[in-house]
Design an enzyme around this catalytic site. Structure first.
Site, PDB file in Angstrom:
ATOM      1  N   HIS A  73      50.542  23.852 -56.625  1.00 23.47           N
ATOM      2  CA  HIS A  73      49.926  22.753 -55.872  1.00 23.47           C
ATOM      3  C   HIS A  73      48.815  23.299 -54.975  1.00 23.47           C
ATOM      4  O   HIS A  73      49.051  23.638 -53.802  1.00 23.47           O
ATOM      5  CB  HIS A  73      50.975  22.041 -55.016  1.00 23.47           C
ATOM      6  CG  HIS A  73      51.950  21.226 -55.785  1.00 23.47           C
ATOM      7  ND1 HIS A  73      51.795  19.865 -56.006  1.00 23.47           N
ATOM      8  CD2 HIS A  73      53.100  21.576 -56.404  1.00 23.47           C
ATOM      9  CE1 HIS A  73      52.815  19.421 -56.721  1.00 23.47           C
ATOM     10  NE2 HIS A  73      53.625  20.429 -56.983  1.00 23.47           N
ATOM     11  N   GLU A 127      46.527  21.842 -53.469  1.00 28.43           N
ATOM     12  CA  GLU A 127      46.154  20.945 -52.375  1.00 28.43           C
ATOM     13  C   GLU A 127      46.782  21.359 -51.046  1.00 28.43           C
ATOM     14  O   GLU A 127      46.242  21.063 -49.969  1.00 28.43           O
ATOM     15  CB  GLU A 127      46.534  19.497 -52.697  1.00 28.43           C
ATOM     16  CG  GLU A 127      48.028  19.189 -52.747  1.00 28.43           C
ATOM     17  CD  GLU A 127      48.635  19.391 -54.121  1.00 28.43           C
ATOM     18  OE1 GLU A 127      49.708  18.802 -54.392  1.00 28.43           O
ATOM     19  OE2 GLU A 127      48.037  20.126 -54.931  1.00 28.43           O
ATOM     20  N   CYS A 184      50.783  20.472 -61.476  1.00 26.88           N
ATOM     21  CA  CYS A 184      52.234  20.510 -61.689  1.00 26.88           C
ATOM     22  C   CYS A 184      52.590  19.688 -62.931  1.00 26.88           C
ATOM     23  O   CYS A 184      52.334  20.130 -64.045  1.00 26.88           O
ATOM     24  CB  CYS A 184      52.959  20.025 -60.440  1.00 26.88           C
ATOM     25  SG  CYS A 184      54.711  20.486 -60.398  1.00 26.88           S
TER      26      CYS A 184
END
Length: 605
Positions: free
Chosen positions: A525, A527, A398
């Site tokens: 993102h 994750e 990001c």
């Protein structure tokens, strides 16, 4: 529908989220379909506008919901996809009731906390519990509900009242209350003290809820005489008193529950013993055991703004952990406050400055996570430059991707004032700009949020290979700024490659340096979709590059790997089942991973 309510007492930070996730996992391992709800009693509509220092990271769902980080635990443990409505807040409930009142839905009645707010809470729970979250049709068998905060908090009183009414309405055989409490051990006498839990249960019963099961957090397993005392004063049978003591990593918590027959106690309360099987947790056990045996280290420097609270980057840490275990490495995260890398710190506090740079230079890989605001931006730029010039594996997420573009424009293109309009609205070379559709007047829920599709522009790149040579991927986003499309050609002509874009081709999603061992930046993102059974592709790439194993990973057939198969997470599929003897597992000889069950103060790393 069966309901399991998890509450907490004595102090916050005991690990109710991990406990609720572990309960869900063990029920799922028994063959039941499970969904989860998190209740947060704060007045915010969602977690989107809260500082990470206030409440940890903001977890983003596929539908764009900005929710509490505990929903990340639920998704990781249960491998499910939740919705924004699975996170209930006081703000959402009151807003829905006020909207009904304005429409005249209450037919002129006086709108009160009881029954209108409490009814709204019960209706919300029943409605959301029926939403399938595991990819199958129809509602789940069990809904695990976690009530945030601590029993006695004034803001949670409407929820306690509503859940008390709800338990009566659905019936005893459909509702199980598990109370997580603290049994401290005073260092002076070394004795396990039950009084805090007694008072907590007394307060809970006084509010109309009686626990069926006690989950007691302590440094060691509860003594039998302590269990007997708790049973006598809390009116809970001794076999329904579970110890959640400190373990080497949180993957052992479901195993603790299994070995203490917690699933049998829950299934008995819910009248499900005849339909559920024994929990099948062999692969989960193998993964937990494998982590404990790892000793070869991989060091990742986390260069961020919120390094003072590790919960601010919880999903990033978990994704790194999943990837490191998949590569057979013990993860070491070096927290590097971005501000400490800046020249101003060298003048004001040279020791802190040198320590930060020493950590960065000793790392095997560098990660710059997302964030907002200009504090520490120059330090992130310097860290990115160091990784690029010294060919250190780098992953920017990001804001981290935007930082990589700014640094490249400054150092390679020679645009010394290149910047983001977030940090310098008047910059003459805006590499990163505010998205046209963004709101300049409202903060909450106005970013580009949720799952969006990214199309690979070239297949001969590291990111495409890591994702299994697919033409496109779906990842979760949370941003207001984007790479300036007017500068893309100039940047690409100088060596930067935008290998992933959105459907329009105008929004940059993935950037790489082709001639670098591993230099990847992504606007999304990754994750948030990493799982213990299947690590995020880009985090796996970072860890593999940091270990010198990237070439072998790029040759793997990652497209065929699925969550739950163990591929990518277990190299040889060896199953090692641990039995907890005398209430204590074997401690790893090479240290342990600090997490919510590492100690009783709730510190998460």
């Amino acid at each position: 529908m069966k309901y399991v309510l998890v509450t907490g007492g004595v102090v916050s930070g005991l690990g109710k989220g991990v406990t609720a996730s572990s309960i869900g996992l063990i029920l799922k391992a028994c063959g039941l379909r499970v969904t989860s709800i998190k209740i947060d009693p704060y007045l915010n509509t969602d977690a989107g506008t809260m500082s990470p220092f206030e409440h940890g990271e903001v977890y983003v769902l596929d539908d764009g919901g900005e929710v509490d980080l505990d929903l990340g635990n639920y998704e990781r443990f249960l491998d499910i996809k939740l919705t924004r409505d699975n996170n209930i807040t006081t703000g959402k409930i009151y807003q829905s009731v006020i909207d009904k009142e304005r429409r005249g839905d209450y037919l002129g009645k006086t709108v009160q906390v009881v029954p209108h707010i409490t009814d709204a809470i019960q209706e919300w729970v029943e409605r959301v519990a029926k939403i399938p979250v595991d990819g199958e049709e129809g509602p789940a068998d069990v809904c695990v509900i976690e009530l945030g905060g601590t029993i006695g908090d004034i803001e949670s009183m409407p929820f306690i009242e509503a859940l008390g009414q709800f338990s009566y309405r659905v019936g005893a055989g459909n509702f199980c209350l598990i109370h997580v409490s603290l049994v401290p051990v005073l260092s002076v006498v070394g004795e396990q003290k039950t009084k805090p839990t007694q008072h907590s249960v007394r307060g809970l019963r006084g509010l109309g809820l009686a626990p069926n099961i006690l989950a007691c957090r302590s440094t060691t397993a509860l003594d039998e005489n302590v269990k007997a005392k708790l049973s006598q004063f809390c009116h809970v049978s001794a076999e329904n008193i579970i110890t959640l003591y400190d373990v080497s990593n949180i993957w052992h918590i479901p195993l603790l529950l299994r070995d203490q027959k917690a699933h049998e106690a829950i299934l008995k309360v819910l009248n499900l013993l005849s339909v559920a099987g024994e929990p099948c947790l062999e692969e989960w056990t193998s993964r937990a055991e494998l982590y404990d045996m790892l000793h070869e280290r991989v060091r990742i420097a986390m260069v961020g703004k919120y390094t003072g609270l590790s919960d601010s980057y919880l999903s990033v840490i978990k994704a790194l952990l999943h990837a490191s275990v998949a590569q057979g490495k013990k993860l070491i995260v070096d927290w590097v406050p971005a501000c400490d890398l800046e020249p101003e710190t060298a003048k004001e506090n040279p020791d802190v400055y040198n320590a930060a740079w020493n950590l960065l230079k000793a790392a095997d890989g560098v990660l710059v996570p997302g964030g907002f605001g200009d504090r520490g931006v120059q330090g992130k730029i310097l860290a990115t430059k160091y990784a690029r010039e010294n060919r250190i594996p780098f992953l920017g997420i990001c804001l981290g991707m935007q930082i990589a573009v700014i640094e490249f424009a400054r150092s390679v293109l020679g645009l010394k004032d290149a910047n983001s309009t977030e940090f310098d609205p008047n910059t003459k070379n805006p590499c990163v700009i505010f998205m046209p559709e963004g709101s300049t007047t409202h903060m909450g829920g106005t970013m580009r949020l949720g799952s969006r599709r990214t199309y690979f522009q070239v297949m001969d790149c590291k990111s495409a290979k890591l994702y299994g040579n697919r033409g496109f991927i779906d990842e979760r986003h949370r941003h207001r700024y984007e790479v300036n499309p007017n500068m893309v050609t100039h940047l690409e002509n100088s060596g930067l490659s935008f290998t992933g874009k959105d459907a329009s081709g105008q929004r940059m999603e993935i950037v790489e340096l082709p001639n670098h061992p591993y230099f990847v930046g992504v606007q999304f993102h990754p994750e948030f979709k990493s799982r213990p059974g299947k690590p995020s592709a880009l985090f796996l790439g970072l860890i593999a590059a940091a270990c010198g194993q990237l070439d072998s990973v790029l040759k793997e057939d990652r497209f065929s790997q699925k969550i739950g198969t163990g591929k990518g997470g277990m190299s040889n599929g060896t199953k090692m089942v641990k039995t907890y003897q005398n209430g204590s597992p074997t401690k790893p000889a090479n240290g342990s991973f600090d997490d919510v069950y590492r100690n009783c103060n709730g510190v998460q790393v």
